[in-house]
Design a protein around this motif. Structure first.
Motif, PDB file in Angstrom:
ATOM      1  N   ALA A 174      11.300 -53.930  80.281  1.00  0.00           N
ATOM      2  CA  ALA A 174      10.441 -54.600  81.258  1.00  0.00           C
ATOM      3  C   ALA A 174      10.463 -56.081  80.926  1.00  0.00           C
ATOM      4  CB  ALA A 174       9.010 -54.049  81.208  1.00  0.00           C
ATOM      5  N   ALA A 175      10.050 -56.903  81.883  1.00  0.00           N
ATOM      6  CA  ALA A 175      10.024 -58.341  81.637  1.00  0.00           C
ATOM      7  C   ALA A 175       9.062 -58.663  80.498  1.00  0.00           C
ATOM      8  CB  ALA A 175       9.603 -59.075  82.907  1.00  0.00           C
ATOM      9  N   THR A 176       9.486 -59.543  79.606  1.00  0.00           N
ATOM     10  CA  THR A 176       8.660 -59.932  78.471  1.00  0.00           C
ATOM     11  C   THR A 176       8.079 -61.311  78.733  1.00  0.00           C
ATOM     12  OG1 THR A 176      10.160 -58.706  77.021  1.00  0.00           O
ATOM     13  CG2 THR A 176       8.591 -60.187  75.968  1.00  0.00           C
ATOM     14  N   ASP A 177       6.768 -61.421  78.623  1.00  0.00           N
ATOM     15  CA  ASP A 177       6.110 -62.695  78.885  1.00  0.00           C
ATOM     16  C   ASP A 177       6.604 -63.772  77.923  1.00  0.00           C
ATOM     17  OD1 ASP A 177       4.694 -61.105  80.589  1.00  0.00           O
ATOM     18  OD2 ASP A 177       2.850 -61.100  79.402  1.00  0.00           O
ATOM     19  N   PRO A 178       6.944 -64.969  78.417  1.00  0.00           N
ATOM     20  CA  PRO A 178       7.357 -66.053  77.518  1.00  0.00           C
ATOM     21  C   PRO A 178       6.315 -66.366  76.447  1.00  0.00           C
ATOM     22  CG  PRO A 178       7.882 -66.605  79.792  1.00  0.00           C
ATOM     23  CD  PRO A 178       7.069 -65.352  79.839  1.00  0.00           C
ATOM     24  N   ALA A 179       5.031 -66.269  76.806  1.00  0.00           N
ATOM     25  CA  ALA A 179       3.987 -66.552  75.822  1.00  0.00           C
ATOM     26  C   ALA A 179       4.012 -65.536  74.685  1.00  0.00           C
ATOM     27  CB  ALA A 179       2.621 -66.546  76.499  1.00  0.00           C
ATOM     28  N   LEU A 180       4.318 -64.278  75.001  1.00  0.00           N
ATOM     29  CA  LEU A 180       4.405 -63.253  73.969  1.00  0.00           C
ATOM     30  C   LEU A 180       5.596 -63.520  73.059  1.00  0.00           C
ATOM     31  CD1 LEU A 180       3.544 -60.527  72.756  1.00  0.00           C
ATOM     32  CD2 LEU A 180       4.942 -59.391  74.500  1.00  0.00           C
ATOM     33  N   LEU A 181       6.723 -63.906  73.626  1.00  0.00           N
ATOM     34  CA  LEU A 181       7.889 -64.223  72.814  1.00  0.00           C
ATOM     35  C   LEU A 181       7.619 -65.416  71.911  1.00  0.00           C
ATOM     36  CD1 LEU A 181      10.693 -63.823  75.513  1.00  0.00           C
ATOM     37  CD2 LEU A 181      10.148 -62.238  73.660  1.00  0.00           C
ATOM     38  N   ASP A 182       6.990 -66.449  72.448  1.00  0.00           N
ATOM     39  CA  ASP A 182       6.668 -67.624  71.646  1.00  0.00           C
ATOM     40  C   ASP A 182       5.747 -67.254  70.485  1.00  0.00           C
ATOM     41  OD1 ASP A 182       8.180 -69.160  73.343  1.00  0.00           O
ATOM     42  OD2 ASP A 182       6.473 -69.948  74.477  1.00  0.00           O
ATOM     43  N   ARG A 183       4.768 -66.421  70.773  1.00  0.00           N
ATOM     44  CA  ARG A 183       3.838 -65.992  69.733  1.00  0.00           C
ATOM     45  C   ARG A 183       4.555 -65.209  68.644  1.00  0.00           C
ATOM     46  NH1 ARG A 183      -0.831 -61.472  70.760  1.00  0.00           N
ATOM     47  NH2 ARG A 183      -1.470 -61.181  68.594  1.00  0.00           N
ATOM     48  N   ALA A 184       5.448 -64.303  69.054  1.00  0.00           N
ATOM     49  CA  ALA A 184       6.170 -63.497  68.075  1.00  0.00           C
ATOM     50  C   ALA A 184       7.057 -64.366  67.205  1.00  0.00           C
ATOM     51  CB  ALA A 184       6.997 -62.438  68.803  1.00  0.00           C
TER      52      ALA A 184
END
Length: 375
Positions: A174-184
């Motif tokens: 599923a699409a991954t939120d850019p904010a979630l990727l940045d946080r990770a």
């Protein structure tokens, strides 16, 4: 020689079953866990009583996020090519943790990659913490796992240290939120976004760049993919096969764009686009914006007919603990980030987001279960 498909329940799937399929000895399909209706629908798509199409070694049922699931015909060579290309991109073979359903291509591919490197996957047990599962993985090898965005989000909140133990955490489905990727990434997690589907034997584009041997092009009909990881077609459906697979390319029906550097950006399903007031709105982008709001834990967005706008943007939102998100608060929040047409005109508060057997949000179930009219 007529070959018959062997059906195995997800709970009963063994490494020997997978090896036999990869060796071309015994064709395999895995029935998903779930209520009888889900299992029966998968069985119907797999057609176990009919002779298997030539060349197929695994048949995997798609998620059915836009309708009934289909049985996808995969030759062992496509699965092997996918595993080899993935390891080449990730830095070499390693140990794998299975945290996804084995009835879906992402979970099944974890088992296949692991077996093809000679190291059976470590399976995350029901109720087991990620930390405990990582502790059971072999020492001295590279460590990999695959997750859907919801799993990544939860693990970041509860066990970030366990995520940092992996040399790569593949995130897709599923699409991954850019904010979630940045946080990770800010938390030291080696997250890798993947794009692909059952018809491409799983992820074939990592962080926007196609794996070795994979071709990507974008046409008016959406993103198209080619290469050695492609499926043969659909079980018992030559018409659908001819429509989706042509000239060595697979038509994904996803919208996207290729940058000057050749990297692919995926905008979402063409079928999911909400056209409101003549403007195309991508539900995934609205969902990502909503999840950034402090009162929102999760969201699913879809369209409904509207007499004035053609379609209106509808949001089903899971409130953050102790929060009560309201439409007057969320509309300007989304409008500031994506423009006024993307702002939801209808809001429903839900306790949770139902998932398909692949781990993807079940948009159809959410849309069907929410009453008409704004709350």
């Amino acid at each position: 020689m007529v070959r018959q498909l062997t059906l195995v329940a997800a709970a009963d799937l063994s490494d020997d079953d997978v090896r036999a399929a990869l060796d071309g000895v015994r064709p395999l399909a895995v029935l998903p866990d779930g209520p009888p209706a889900v299992v029966d629908a998968a069985r119907d798509a797999l057609r176990p009583d009919e002779p298997l199409e030539p060349g197929a070694d695994l048949v995997v049922v798609t998620s059915g996020s836009t309708g009934g699931g289909r049985g996808v015909l995969l030759p062992a060579g496509a699965v092997r090519a996918s595993a080899a290309a993935a390891h080449a991109r990730l830095g070499g073979p390693g140990s794998w943790l299975l945290a996804l359903p084995v009835s879906a291509i992402a979970g099944l591919q974890v088992l296949c990659r692991a077996l093809l490197t000679g190291r059976p996957a470590v399976r995350l047990g029901a109720g087991e913490t990620l930390t405990d599962a990582v502790a059971r993985m072999p020492a001295g090898t590279r460590r990999y796992t695959s997750m859907v965005p919801t799993q990544l989000r939860r693990a970041l909140e509860t066990e970030p240290g366990a995520l940092r133990a992996f040399d790569a955490v593949l995130v897709g489905g599923a699409a991954t939120d850019p904010a979630l990727l940045d946080r990770a990434r800010a938390d030291g997690v080696a997250v890798v976004t993947t794009y692909g589907m059952t018809e491409t034997a799983g992820g074939c584009v990592y962080d926007g760049a196609p794996l070795d041997g994979v071709g990507v092009r974008v046409t008016e009909g959406g993103i198209e993919l080619s290469g050695p990881t492609l499926a043969l077609g659909y079980r018992g459906d030559p018409r659908a096969t001819a429509a989706a697979f042509t000239g060595g390319w697979f038509r994904t029906r996803d919208a996207g764009a290729l940058g000057a550097d050749g990297r692919l950006t995926v905008h979402g399903r063409l079928d999911d686009v909400v056209v409101t007031g003549g403007v195309n709105v991508a539900p995934a982008a609205v969902e990502a914006a909503l999840r950034e709001h402090p009162a929102v834990a999760d969201a699913v967005v879809f369209g409904r007919p509207d007499p004035e706008w053609g379609q209106r943007v509808v949001a089903a939102v899971v409130p953050a603990p102790g929060a009560e998100p309201a439409l007057p608060d969320l509309r300007p929040w989304v409008a500031e980030r994506l423009g006024p047409p993307a702002a939801p005109r209808e809001l429903h508060l839900v306790a949770g987001v139902p998932l398909l057997h692949t781990g993807k949000p079940d948009r159809r179930a959410v849309a069907a279960s929410t009453p008409q009219g704004a709350l």
